[in-house]
Design an enzyme around this catalytic site. Structure first.
Site, PDB file in Angstrom:
ATOM      1  N   ASN A  90     -32.964  51.740  54.914  1.00  0.00           N
ATOM      2  CA  ASN A  90     -31.575  52.159  55.038  1.00  0.00           C
ATOM      3  C   ASN A  90     -30.963  52.292  53.648  1.00  0.00           C
ATOM      4  OD1 ASN A  90     -31.600  51.995  57.928  1.00  0.00           O
ATOM      5  ND2 ASN A  90     -31.486  49.769  57.758  1.00  0.00           N
ATOM      6  N   GLU A 140     -27.355  46.854  54.619  1.00  0.00           N
ATOM      7  CA  GLU A 140     -26.512  45.656  54.535  1.00  0.00           C
ATOM      8  C   GLU A 140     -26.820  44.802  53.316  1.00  0.00           C
ATOM      9  OE1 GLU A 140     -26.609  43.659  58.312  1.00  0.00           O
ATOM     10  OE2 GLU A 140     -25.163  45.092  59.129  1.00  0.00           O
ATOM     11  N   VAL A 141     -28.065  44.812  52.882  1.00  0.00           N
ATOM     12  CA  VAL A 141     -28.426  44.005  51.705  1.00  0.00           C
ATOM     13  C   VAL A 141     -28.665  44.957  50.531  1.00  0.00           C
ATOM     14  CG1 VAL A 141     -30.093  42.399  50.717  1.00  0.00           C
ATOM     15  CG2 VAL A 141     -29.440  42.183  53.125  1.00  0.00           C
ATOM     16  N   HIS A 149     -35.181  47.599  50.002  1.00  0.00           N
ATOM     17  CA  HIS A 149     -36.198  46.990  50.852  1.00  0.00           C
ATOM     18  C   HIS A 149     -36.689  48.014  51.857  1.00  0.00           C
ATOM     19  CE1 HIS A 149     -32.202  46.217  52.537  1.00  0.00           C
ATOM     20  NE2 HIS A 149     -32.736  46.334  53.737  1.00  0.00           N
ATOM     21  N   ASP A 188     -38.516  39.240  58.351  1.00  0.00           N
ATOM     22  CA  ASP A 188     -37.071  39.408  58.555  1.00  0.00           C
ATOM     23  C   ASP A 188     -36.543  38.219  59.350  1.00  0.00           C
ATOM     24  OD1 ASP A 188     -35.052  42.119  58.527  1.00  0.00           O
ATOM     25  OD2 ASP A 188     -34.483  40.454  59.841  1.00  0.00           O
ATOM     26  N   ILE A 189     -35.362  37.767  58.982  1.00  0.00           N
ATOM     27  CA  ILE A 189     -34.770  36.589  59.617  1.00  0.00           C
ATOM     28  C   ILE A 189     -34.323  36.881  61.053  1.00  0.00           C
ATOM     29  CG2 ILE A 189     -32.334  36.908  58.943  1.00  0.00           C
ATOM     30  CD1 ILE A 189     -32.406  33.971  57.970  1.00  0.00           C
ATOM     31  N   HIS A 222     -38.320  48.123  55.614  1.00  0.00           N
ATOM     32  CA  HIS A 222     -38.639  47.412  56.850  1.00  0.00           C
ATOM     33  C   HIS A 222     -39.994  47.908  57.329  1.00  0.00           C
ATOM     34  CE1 HIS A 222     -34.406  46.040  57.832  1.00  0.00           C
ATOM     35  NE2 HIS A 222     -34.134  47.031  57.006  1.00  0.00           N
TER      36      HIS A 222
HETATM   37  P1  AMP Z   1     -30.569  46.540  56.008  1.00  0.00           P
HETATM   38  O1  AMP Z   1     -29.568  46.792  57.071  1.00  0.00           O
HETATM   39  O2  AMP Z   1     -31.609  47.605  55.915  1.00  0.00           O
HETATM   40  O3  AMP Z   1     -29.933  46.215  54.685  1.00  0.00           O
HETATM   41  O4  AMP Z   1     -31.380  45.260  56.506  1.00  0.00           O
HETATM   42  C1  AMP Z   1     -31.217  43.975  56.002  1.00  0.00           C
HETATM   43  C2  AMP Z   1     -32.170  43.083  56.748  1.00  0.00           C
HETATM   44  O5  AMP Z   1     -32.266  41.857  56.046  1.00  0.00           O
HETATM   45  C3  AMP Z   1     -31.754  42.745  58.186  1.00  0.00           C
HETATM   46  O6  AMP Z   1     -32.792  43.144  59.082  1.00  0.00           O
HETATM   47  C4  AMP Z   1     -31.564  41.223  58.158  1.00  0.00           C
HETATM   48  O7  AMP Z   1     -31.955  40.607  59.362  1.00  0.00           O
HETATM   49  C5  AMP Z   1     -32.436  40.824  56.972  1.00  0.00           C
HETATM   50  N1  AMP Z   1     -32.070  39.585  56.303  1.00  0.00           N
HETATM   51  C6  AMP Z   1     -30.842  39.219  55.864  1.00  0.00           C
HETATM   52  N2  AMP Z   1     -30.903  38.022  55.258  1.00  0.00           N
HETATM   53  C7  AMP Z   1     -32.198  37.629  55.301  1.00  0.00           C
HETATM   54  C8  AMP Z   1     -32.908  36.480  54.846  1.00  0.00           C
HETATM   55  N3  AMP Z   1     -32.288  35.476  54.215  1.00  0.00           N
HETATM   56  N4  AMP Z   1     -34.235  36.408  55.074  1.00  0.00           N
HETATM   57  C9  AMP Z   1     -34.878  37.411  55.724  1.00  0.00           C
HETATM   58  N5  AMP Z   1     -34.265  38.514  56.178  1.00  0.00           N
HETATM   59  C10 AMP Z   1     -32.937  38.633  55.970  1.00  0.00           C
END
Ligand code: AMP
Length: 125
Positions: A97, A105-106, A110, A39-40, A112
């Site tokens: 999530n 958010e993405v 995925h 994770d970034i 975690h």
């Molecule tokens: P969620 O809220 O479950 O959708 O989590 C999205 C996660 O993606 C967050 O923990 C971000 O820090 C992570 N994230 C977003 N962009 C990137 C990226 N380019 N590379 C790695 N992790 C990312």
């Protein structure tokens, strides 16, 4: 910003772009079904994301539309990543999530994978 967990799938989302090699990632593991990368913005000493290779918006989407092979392959990949990172003995946490209330958010499914310390309460508050 939180996203809808039920689609439609946006092929321009950041994880789709990572899967296509358009954006970099710190890869931990890859096979036919899954890609795992750091994770970034890590929230624990180990914070890895595991994503399926198919275009699934969320766990809701994946669990209903993924094939048996995709679901099995992805699940085994998550377990292998945790094992390879030596998280099994101390223990670890999986979290996914889904949608707005879940804080997703993405919009690409995925999981975690958190570890490397005692992780405390399951939810804040
Ligand atoms: P969620 O809220 O479950 O959708 O989590 C999205 C996660 O993606 C967050 O923990 C971000 O820090 C992570 N994230 C977003 N962009 C990137 C990226 N380019 N590379 C790695 N992790 C990312």
């Amino acid at each position: 910003m939180a996203v809808n967990g039920t689609g439609p799938y946006d092929p321009q989302n950041v994880f789709a772009r990572i899967l296509r090699g358009e954006l970099p990632c710190k890869k931990v593991y890859e096979d036919e079904y899954a890609l795992a990368f750091h994770d970034i913005a890590p929230k624990a000493p180990v914070h890895v994301l595991v994503i399926p290779k198919g275009p699934f918006v969320s766990f809701a989407d994946f669990s209903s539309k993924g094939t048996e092979a995709e679901i099995t392959g992805f699940t085994r990949a998550v377990g292998k990543v945790a094992r390879d990172l030596k998280l099994e003995a101390p223990g670890y946490r999986l979290l996914s999530n889904v949608g707005v209330a879940g804080g997703q958010e993405v919009p690409h499914f995925h999981v975690h994978l958190f570890g490397g310390r005692a992780l405390g309460a399951m939810l804040p508050g």
